[in-house]
Design a protein around this motif. Structure first.
Motif, PDB file in Angstrom:
ATOM      1  N   ASN A 155       9.616  21.191  24.782  1.00 45.84           N
ATOM      2  CA  ASN A 155      10.582  22.134  25.353  1.00 45.84           C
ATOM      3  C   ASN A 155      11.823  21.427  25.879  1.00 45.84           C
ATOM      4  O   ASN A 155      12.942  21.930  25.761  1.00 45.84           O
ATOM      5  CB  ASN A 155       9.936  22.947  26.473  1.00 45.84           C
ATOM      6  CG  ASN A 155       8.966  23.990  25.936  1.00 45.84           C
ATOM      7  OD1 ASN A 155       8.960  24.285  24.750  1.00 45.84           O
ATOM      8  ND2 ASN A 155       8.142  24.535  26.809  1.00 45.84           N
ATOM      9  N   LYS A 184      15.620  22.041  24.650  1.00 42.30           N
ATOM     10  CA  LYS A 184      16.641  22.437  25.640  1.00 42.30           C
ATOM     11  C   LYS A 184      17.871  21.542  25.534  1.00 42.30           C
ATOM     12  O   LYS A 184      19.010  22.021  25.617  1.00 42.30           O
ATOM     13  CB  LYS A 184      16.069  22.381  27.048  1.00 42.30           C
ATOM     14  CG  LYS A 184      17.013  22.930  28.120  1.00 42.30           C
ATOM     15  CD  LYS A 184      16.363  22.937  29.478  1.00 42.30           C
ATOM     16  CE  LYS A 184      17.264  23.586  30.527  1.00 42.30           C
ATOM     17  NZ  LYS A 184      18.581  22.954  30.636  1.00 42.30           N
ATOM     18  N   ASP A 190      21.492  22.937  24.763  1.00 44.54           N
ATOM     19  CA  ASP A 190      22.540  22.708  25.772  1.00 44.54           C
ATOM     20  C   ASP A 190      23.748  22.016  25.167  1.00 44.54           C
ATOM     21  O   ASP A 190      24.903  22.337  25.485  1.00 44.54           O
ATOM     22  CB  ASP A 190      21.989  21.883  26.937  1.00 44.54           C
ATOM     23  CG  ASP A 190      21.067  22.692  27.845  1.00 44.54           C
ATOM     24  OD1 ASP A 190      21.054  23.935  27.713  1.00 44.54           O
ATOM     25  OD2 ASP A 190      20.363  22.082  28.677  1.00 44.54           O
ATOM     26  N   SER A 235      14.769  30.000  25.252  1.00 41.79           N
ATOM     27  CA  SER A 235      16.123  29.484  25.050  1.00 41.79           C
ATOM     28  C   SER A 235      17.140  30.216  25.913  1.00 41.79           C
ATOM     29  O   SER A 235      18.345  30.051  25.731  1.00 41.79           O
ATOM     30  CB  SER A 235      16.512  29.622  23.570  1.00 41.79           C
ATOM     31  OG  SER A 235      16.518  30.991  23.198  1.00 41.79           O
TER      32      SER A 235
END
Length: 278
Positions: A50, A54, A58, A259
């Motif tokens: 995860n 991320k 990002d 998300s």
């Protein structure tokens, strides 16, 4: 009895058709995967943590705020279905689903991982617009530095290796497009294309000159050695010289996730054959 046989035959045909359709759909899905809603994260092989997902998303959000809107897509798959990872990536990038990076700037980049029965193949593919800042040699260097992790049988190691590769290429991409207007970026790319064209013309002229010199030497040697003599014939060099001049860019180097409602898509950028793989 005949009617029962006909009914069974129809049922069998219907079942075969249904399962055949499902198999074809599954095969199409594995050879031509559909992008996820996040687009830049496509973890079909369930490799990425995860935190890695991320970071990728990002960075994509950050890029989408810039004028150039570059994109780095990370994909993991279980198999390339008998293809080399280079061929699989090239075929994938021919599909309109996967034309990412800004159209006209062609500044997309693909990081592809495939288990392939424990071979753990990885490829970095570059769009036309970033081939000059992320060369095949640089891509190869990044992959080789992370090879122990990427080739590991431990999923957490592979995840770390992919994350390292992503961080390395994103630094290069970010440096190219940091604090630059779209006008400046296009100007830089146009200048780069002109430089590349000049270099190509110079190399072509030099090659033609070398070929003419070799031909002249071969003729002189044949003249001095007399008819039927092959002692000084240099014409065997021509195929190698011509081949050297015509060779192009060779790629020898060679739990649920949230998300945050983010969704994205490709920007229409084009890819060449640039990149590297292990």
């Amino acid at each position: 009895m005949i009617k029962i046989k006909k009914i069974l035959l129809v049922l069998f045909s219907a079942i075969t058709l249904i399962f055949g359709f499902q198999f074809t759909s599954l095969h199409a899905e594995t050879t031509n995967p559909v992008p996820t809603k996040e687009y830049v994260v496509n973890d079909y092989a369930k490799v990425l943590s995860n935190s890695t997902k991320k970071q990728i998303i990002d960075k994509e959000k950050e890029y989408q705020k810039t004028a150039a809107k570059p994109q780095i897509v990370v994909m993991t798959i279980n198999s390339t279905n008998g293809q080399s990872i280079d061929d699989y990536a090239n075929d994938l990038l021919q599909n309109n689903r996967w034309h990412f990076g800004k159209k006209g700037l062609d500044n997309g980049l693909l990081i592809l991982f495939a288990y392939n029965g424990g071979k753990n193949n990885v490829r970095i593919s570059t769009g036309y617009g970033v081939e000059d800042i992320l060369t095949d040699a640089q891509s190869n260097d990044i992959l080789m530095k992370n090879k122990p992790l990427l080739k590991s049988s431990d999923t957490s190691d592979v995840d770390r290796g992919i994350d390292n590769v992503f961080q390395s290429v994103s630094k290069i991409i970010s440096k190219r497009y940091a604090n630059k207007s779209l006008q400046q970026i296009k100007k830089d790319q146009a200048a780069k294309k002109r430089t590349n064209m000049i270099v190509f013309i110079i190399l072509f002229i030099v090659l033609i000159g070398v070929i003419l010199i070799v031909i002249k030497i071969a003729k002189n040697n044949n003249h001095h050695n007399g008819p039927g003599s092959s002692g000084g014939d240099s014409s065997w060099l021509l195929p190698f010289l011509i081949g050297a001049g015509s060779s192009g860019n060779n790629n020898t180097f060679s739990g649920g996730f949230d998300s945050g409602g983010f969704s994205d898509s490709g920007g229409g950028g084009d890819f060449g054959g640039g990149g590297s793989s292990i």
